[in-house]
Design a protein around this motif. Sequence first.
Motif, short mmCIF file in Angstrom:
data_model
loop_
_atom_site.label_atom_id
_atom_site.label_comp_id
_atom_site.label_asym_id
_atom_site.label_seq_id
_atom_site.Cartn_x
_atom_site.Cartn_y
_atom_site.Cartn_z
N THR A 43 30.34 23.83 37.88
CA THR A 43 29.14 24.23 37.15
C THR A 43 29.02 25.75 37.20
N TYR A 44 28.55 26.31 36.11
CA TYR A 44 28.43 27.75 35.99
C TYR A 44 27.22 28.24 36.78
N ARG A 45 27.46 29.26 37.60
CA ARG A 45 26.39 29.95 38.30
C ARG A 45 26.56 31.43 38.06
N PRO A 46 25.57 32.09 37.49
CA PRO A 46 25.71 33.53 37.25
C PRO A 46 25.90 34.28 38.57
N ALA A 47 26.71 35.30 38.51
CA ALA A 47 26.96 36.13 39.70
C ALA A 47 25.74 36.97 40.00
N SER A 48 25.54 37.22 41.26
CA SER A 48 24.43 38.10 41.64
C SER A 48 24.81 39.54 41.30
N GLN A 49 23.82 40.38 41.18
CA GLN A 49 24.08 41.79 40.88
C GLN A 49 24.82 42.41 42.05
N ARG A 50 25.86 43.17 41.74
CA ARG A 50 26.57 43.89 42.78
C ARG A 50 27.16 45.16 42.22
N ASP A 51 27.57 46.01 43.09
CA ASP A 51 28.11 47.30 42.74
C ASP A 51 29.38 47.14 41.90
N ARG A 52 29.44 47.81 40.76
CA ARG A 52 30.61 47.69 39.88
C ARG A 52 31.88 48.19 40.53
N ALA A 53 31.78 49.25 41.31
CA ALA A 53 32.97 49.77 41.98
C ALA A 53 33.52 48.75 42.96
N ALA A 54 32.64 48.09 43.71
CA ALA A 54 33.08 47.06 44.66
C ALA A 54 33.68 45.87 43.91
N ALA A 55 33.08 45.51 42.78
CA ALA A 55 33.61 44.40 41.98
C ALA A 55 35.00 44.74 41.44
N HIS A 56 35.20 45.99 41.03
CA HIS A 56 36.51 46.42 40.53
C HIS A 56 37.57 46.37 41.64
N VAL A 57 37.22 46.84 42.81
CA VAL A 57 38.15 46.82 43.95
C VAL A 57 38.51 45.38 44.30
N ALA A 58 37.51 44.50 44.33
CA ALA A 58 37.76 43.08 44.63
C ALA A 58 38.63 42.45 43.54
N GLY A 59 38.39 42.81 42.29
CA GLY A 59 39.19 42.29 41.18
C GLY A 59 40.63 42.74 41.27
N ARG A 60 40.85 43.99 41.63
CA ARG A 60 42.22 44.51 41.80
C ARG A 60 42.95 43.77 42.92
N ALA A 61 42.23 43.48 44.01
CA ALA A 61 42.84 42.76 45.13
C ALA A 61 43.20 41.33 44.71
N ASP A 62 42.28 40.66 43.98
CA ASP A 62 42.57 39.32 43.48
C ASP A 62 43.77 39.33 42.54
N SER A 63 43.84 40.33 41.68
CA SER A 63 44.94 40.44 40.72
C SER A 63 46.26 40.64 41.44
N GLN A 64 46.28 41.49 42.46
CA GLN A 64 47.51 41.73 43.24
C GLN A 64 47.95 40.45 43.95
N HIS A 65 46.99 39.74 44.55
CA HIS A 65 47.30 38.49 45.25
C HIS A 65 47.87 37.45 44.27
N PHE A 66 47.27 37.34 43.09
CA PHE A 66 47.76 36.38 42.10
C PHE A 66 49.15 36.77 41.62
N ARG A 67 49.38 38.04 41.34
CA ARG A 67 50.72 38.50 40.92
C ARG A 67 51.76 38.18 41.98
N ASP A 68 51.40 38.41 43.24
CA ASP A 68 52.32 38.08 44.33
C ASP A 68 52.63 36.59 44.37
N SER A 69 51.63 35.74 44.11
CA SER A 69 51.88 34.29 44.13
C SER A 69 52.78 33.87 42.97
N VAL A 70 52.64 34.50 41.81
CA VAL A 70 53.52 34.19 40.68
C VAL A 70 54.95 34.64 41.00
#
Length: 96
Positions: free
Chosen positions: A15-42
């Motif tokens: 079920t969809y739950r909107p994300a809480s407000q958070r710092d864009r810079a922190a969200a970008h850093v977390a997104g980059r880490a997720d992207s790196q982890h996913f690339r490594d798994s592929v």
Amino acid sequence: MWIETIVMPREESATYRPASQRDRAAAHVAGRADSQHFRDSVLTYLKSNELMNAVKWVSEPGSVPMVTLHCTSGVLELLQREPRFEAGRSLSCSVY
């Protein structure tokens, strides 16, 4: 023949739950880490199945967990069967 393939993590339907407000810079850093982890798994999947000879190019990590590959259709078929990944061929667009 090389084809362009897009690979993303398979998502469970939830079920969809909107994300809480958070710092864009922190969200970008977390997104980059997720992207790196996913690339490594592929890449780990491709190497463990000895498919790297059928892959010409792999994109660098971005801000979302997604990998673009130039590979053979056989690699695409195997990625589509893997339950961790959603994979498909990208659409080409000719601009005149």
